[in-house]
Motif scaffolding. Structure first.
Motif, PDB file in Angstrom:
ATOM      1  N   GLN A  97       2.323 -30.613 -16.899  1.00  0.00           N
ATOM      2  CA  GLN A  97       3.429 -30.623 -17.869  1.00  0.00           C
ATOM      3  C   GLN A  97       2.913 -30.036 -19.178  1.00  0.00           C
ATOM      4  O   GLN A  97       1.842 -30.385 -19.650  1.00  0.00           O
ATOM      5  CB  GLN A  97       3.921 -32.055 -18.091  1.00  0.00           C
ATOM      6  CG  GLN A  97       4.922 -32.210 -19.216  1.00  0.00           C
ATOM      7  CD  GLN A  97       6.190 -31.412 -19.010  1.00  0.00           C
ATOM      8  OE1 GLN A  97       6.780 -31.466 -17.948  1.00  0.00           O
ATOM      9  NE2 GLN A  97       6.599 -30.668 -20.015  1.00  0.00           N
ATOM     10  N   HIS A  98       3.664 -29.134 -19.728  1.00  0.00           N
ATOM     11  CA  HIS A  98       3.287 -28.516 -20.995  1.00  0.00           C
ATOM     12  C   HIS A  98       4.545 -28.117 -21.745  1.00  0.00           C
ATOM     13  O   HIS A  98       5.641 -28.138 -21.204  1.00  0.00           O
ATOM     14  CB  HIS A  98       2.387 -27.301 -20.763  1.00  0.00           C
ATOM     15  CG  HIS A  98       3.052 -26.224 -19.967  1.00  0.00           C
ATOM     16  ND1 HIS A  98       3.086 -26.238 -18.593  1.00  0.00           N
ATOM     17  CD2 HIS A  98       3.741 -25.128 -20.353  1.00  0.00           C
ATOM     18  CE1 HIS A  98       3.751 -25.175 -18.171  1.00  0.00           C
ATOM     19  NE2 HIS A  98       4.168 -24.489 -19.214  1.00  0.00           N
ATOM     20  N   ASP A  99       4.360 -27.764 -22.987  1.00  0.00           N
ATOM     21  CA  ASP A  99       5.469 -27.362 -23.834  1.00  0.00           C
ATOM     22  C   ASP A  99       5.163 -25.980 -24.398  1.00  0.00           C
ATOM     23  O   ASP A  99       4.088 -25.420 -24.129  1.00  0.00           O
ATOM     24  CB  ASP A  99       5.677 -28.411 -24.923  1.00  0.00           C
ATOM     25  CG  ASP A  99       6.003 -29.768 -24.298  1.00  0.00           C
ATOM     26  OD1 ASP A  99       7.077 -29.879 -23.689  1.00  0.00           O
ATOM     27  OD2 ASP A  99       5.177 -30.688 -24.386  1.00  0.00           O
ATOM     28  N   HIS A 100       6.104 -25.411 -25.144  1.00  0.00           N
ATOM     29  CA  HIS A 100       5.967 -24.026 -25.577  1.00  0.00           C
ATOM     30  C   HIS A 100       6.236 -23.857 -27.069  1.00  0.00           C
ATOM     31  O   HIS A 100       7.094 -24.515 -27.622  1.00  0.00           O
ATOM     32  CB  HIS A 100       6.977 -23.146 -24.824  1.00  0.00           C
ATOM     33  CG  HIS A 100       6.824 -23.203 -23.343  1.00  0.00           C
ATOM     34  ND1 HIS A 100       7.595 -24.022 -22.554  1.00  0.00           N
ATOM     35  CD2 HIS A 100       5.974 -22.567 -22.517  1.00  0.00           C
ATOM     36  CE1 HIS A 100       7.235 -23.865 -21.290  1.00  0.00           C
ATOM     37  NE2 HIS A 100       6.257 -22.993 -21.237  1.00  0.00           N
ATOM     38  N   HIS A 118       3.974 -37.155 -24.192  1.00  0.00           N
ATOM     39  CA  HIS A 118       4.182 -37.988 -23.001  1.00  0.00           C
ATOM     40  C   HIS A 118       4.419 -39.450 -23.415  1.00  0.00           C
ATOM     41  O   HIS A 118       5.265 -40.137 -22.844  1.00  0.00           O
ATOM     42  CB  HIS A 118       2.993 -37.891 -22.051  1.00  0.00           C
ATOM     43  CG  HIS A 118       3.159 -38.718 -20.826  1.00  0.00           C
ATOM     44  ND1 HIS A 118       4.048 -38.375 -19.822  1.00  0.00           N
ATOM     45  CD2 HIS A 118       2.599 -39.888 -20.447  1.00  0.00           C
ATOM     46  CE1 HIS A 118       4.014 -39.304 -18.884  1.00  0.00           C
ATOM     47  NE2 HIS A 118       3.142 -40.230 -19.238  1.00  0.00           N
ATOM     48  N   GLN A 119       3.693 -39.905 -24.413  1.00  0.00           N
ATOM     49  CA  GLN A 119       3.879 -41.275 -24.908  1.00  0.00           C
ATOM     50  C   GLN A 119       5.282 -41.460 -25.486  1.00  0.00           C
ATOM     51  O   GLN A 119       5.923 -42.482 -25.249  1.00  0.00           O
ATOM     52  CB  GLN A 119       2.824 -41.609 -25.962  1.00  0.00           C
ATOM     53  CG  GLN A 119       1.416 -41.710 -25.406  1.00  0.00           C
ATOM     54  CD  GLN A 119       0.357 -41.771 -26.503  1.00  0.00           C
ATOM     55  OE1 GLN A 119       0.623 -41.473 -27.658  1.00  0.00           O
ATOM     56  NE2 GLN A 119      -0.852 -42.152 -26.110  1.00  0.00           N
ATOM     57  N   ILE A 120       5.743 -40.462 -26.232  1.00  0.00           N
ATOM     58  CA  ILE A 120       7.102 -40.523 -26.797  1.00  0.00           C
ATOM     59  C   ILE A 120       8.128 -40.558 -25.664  1.00  0.00           C
ATOM     60  O   ILE A 120       9.078 -41.340 -25.701  1.00  0.00           O
ATOM     61  CB  ILE A 120       7.357 -39.328 -27.746  1.00  0.00           C
ATOM     62  CG1 ILE A 120       6.486 -39.463 -29.002  1.00  0.00           C
ATOM     63  CG2 ILE A 120       8.836 -39.220 -28.113  1.00  0.00           C
ATOM     64  CD1 ILE A 120       6.435 -38.213 -29.863  1.00  0.00           C
ATOM     65  N   GLN A 121       7.921 -39.721 -24.659  1.00  0.00           N
ATOM     66  CA  GLN A 121       8.833 -39.686 -23.510  1.00  0.00           C
ATOM     67  C   GLN A 121       8.903 -41.059 -22.848  1.00  0.00           C
ATOM     68  O   GLN A 121       9.988 -41.552 -22.547  1.00  0.00           O
ATOM     69  CB  GLN A 121       8.345 -38.636 -22.511  1.00  0.00           C
ATOM     70  CG  GLN A 121       9.154 -38.566 -21.233  1.00  0.00           C
ATOM     71  CD  GLN A 121       8.614 -37.506 -20.297  1.00  0.00           C
ATOM     72  OE1 GLN A 121       8.484 -36.355 -20.668  1.00  0.00           O
ATOM     73  NE2 GLN A 121       8.316 -37.895 -19.076  1.00  0.00           N
ATOM     74  N   SER A 122       7.768 -41.690 -22.637  1.00  0.00           N
ATOM     75  CA  SER A 122       7.731 -43.023 -22.018  1.00  0.00           C
ATOM     76  C   SER A 122       8.427 -44.057 -22.895  1.00  0.00           C
ATOM     77  O   SER A 122       9.209 -44.883 -22.404  1.00  0.00           O
ATOM     78  CB  SER A 122       6.288 -43.459 -21.778  1.00  0.00           C
ATOM     79  OG  SER A 122       5.678 -42.613 -20.847  1.00  0.00           O
ATOM     80  N   MET A 123       8.156 -44.003 -24.192  1.00  0.00           N
ATOM     81  CA  MET A 123       8.751 -44.956 -25.126  1.00  0.00           C
ATOM     82  C   MET A 123      10.272 -44.807 -25.164  1.00  0.00           C
ATOM     83  O   MET A 123      11.000 -45.796 -25.108  1.00  0.00           O
ATOM     84  CB  MET A 123       8.163 -44.760 -26.528  1.00  0.00           C
ATOM     85  CG  MET A 123       8.671 -45.750 -27.557  1.00  0.00           C
ATOM     86  SD  MET A 123       8.032 -45.395 -29.204  1.00  0.00           S
ATOM     87  CE  MET A 123       8.892 -43.887 -29.573  1.00  0.00           C
ATOM     88  N   HIS A 134      11.319 -35.529 -16.277  1.00  0.00           N
ATOM     89  CA  HIS A 134      10.621 -34.414 -16.926  1.00  0.00           C
ATOM     90  C   HIS A 134      11.311 -34.109 -18.247  1.00  0.00           C
ATOM     91  O   HIS A 134      12.378 -34.647 -18.539  1.00  0.00           O
ATOM     92  CB  HIS A 134      10.583 -33.169 -16.031  1.00  0.00           C
ATOM     93  CG  HIS A 134      11.937 -32.698 -15.592  1.00  0.00           C
ATOM     94  ND1 HIS A 134      12.729 -31.889 -16.365  1.00  0.00           N
ATOM     95  CD2 HIS A 134      12.641 -32.952 -14.466  1.00  0.00           C
ATOM     96  CE1 HIS A 134      13.855 -31.652 -15.731  1.00  0.00           C
ATOM     97  NE2 HIS A 134      13.833 -32.289 -14.573  1.00  0.00           N
ATOM     98  N   HIS A 135      10.675 -33.259 -19.035  1.00  0.00           N
ATOM     99  CA  HIS A 135      11.270 -32.862 -20.307  1.00  0.00           C
ATOM    100  C   HIS A 135      10.955 -31.396 -20.570  1.00  0.00           C
ATOM    101  O   HIS A 135      10.124 -30.792 -19.885  1.00  0.00           O
ATOM    102  CB  HIS A 135      10.748 -33.738 -21.459  1.00  0.00           C
ATOM    103  CG  HIS A 135       9.367 -33.383 -21.873  1.00  0.00           C
ATOM    104  ND1 HIS A 135       8.250 -33.936 -21.305  1.00  0.00           N
ATOM    105  CD2 HIS A 135       8.908 -32.512 -22.812  1.00  0.00           C
ATOM    106  CE1 HIS A 135       7.172 -33.428 -21.858  1.00  0.00           C
ATOM    107  NE2 HIS A 135       7.544 -32.565 -22.778  1.00  0.00           N
ATOM    108  N   SER A 136      11.617 -30.863 -21.569  1.00  0.00           N
ATOM    109  CA  SER A 136      11.375 -29.496 -21.989  1.00  0.00           C
ATOM    110  C   SER A 136      11.371 -29.478 -23.511  1.00  0.00           C
ATOM    111  O   SER A 136      12.320 -29.947 -24.135  1.00  0.00           O
ATOM    112  CB  SER A 136      12.490 -28.591 -21.450  1.00  0.00           C
ATOM    113  OG  SER A 136      12.337 -27.291 -21.953  1.00  0.00           O
TER     114      SER A 136
END
Length: 164
Positions: A97-100, A118-123, A134-136
């Motif tokens: 997983q990566h961002d741009h 990833h921590q923010i996504q989990s929170m 997943h996220h973008s």
């Protein structure tokens, strides 16, 4: 996982996908898959098509387009729209997983990975009772090269104006 193992695995996944959809398993489709998995960058259809033609592959532009859509459908390739009319693609199997970060002047794409995201996504998932899969995240700005070129252009323009 080695590049060879990844290549064999994605080929098997693609074969199974084509069989499941009753689609032909053509050498051109597998050549396109192989070419994509030998790359480590983002690319558009035209870049991939020209590269394959230069490598003496016999593929049409339509075959490249259609195969990319199949590869996106079976999650072997990810399609991105980075604010321009032209879609960009990248391999996705076994890819972390990566961002741009995207330059709004030249279109350069830089990948980054920050565990805090990833921590923010989990929170956020916990807080809002979502099972986030997943996220973008895309950030837009001006890269160093474009910024430096603009500065040089401005200095030259100021010198020219001072002479007049």
């Amino acid at each position: 996982m080695s590049e060879q193992n990844t290549s064999e695995l994605v080929r098997k996944i693609f074969e199974a996908y084509l069989e499941n959809k009753n689609l032909r398993k053509t050498p051109e489709r597998f050549a396109i898959l192989e070419e994509i998995y030998s790359r480590n960058d983002h690319f558009d259809v035209e870049t991939l098509y020209i590269h394959m033609k230069n490598q003496k592959y016999r593929v049409s532009r339509a075959t490249v387009y259609n195969t990319l859509e199949l590869l996106v459908s079976c999650d072997l390739v990810t399609k991105h729209q980075f604010g321009k009319n032209m879609a960009q693609f990248e391999k996705s199997y076994g890819y972390h997983q990566h961002d741009h970060v995207i330059c709004i002047d030249c279109g350069k794409v830089v990948e980054f990975c920050d565990p805090r995201i990833h921590q923010i996504q989990s929170m956020v998932g916990d807080l809002l009772k979502f099972d986030i899969k997943h996220h973008s995240l895309n950030m837009y700005g001006v890269c160093f090269d474009c910024s430096a070129a603009a500065t040089i252009k401005n200095v030259a323009s100021q010198k020219q104006n001072a002479k007049n």
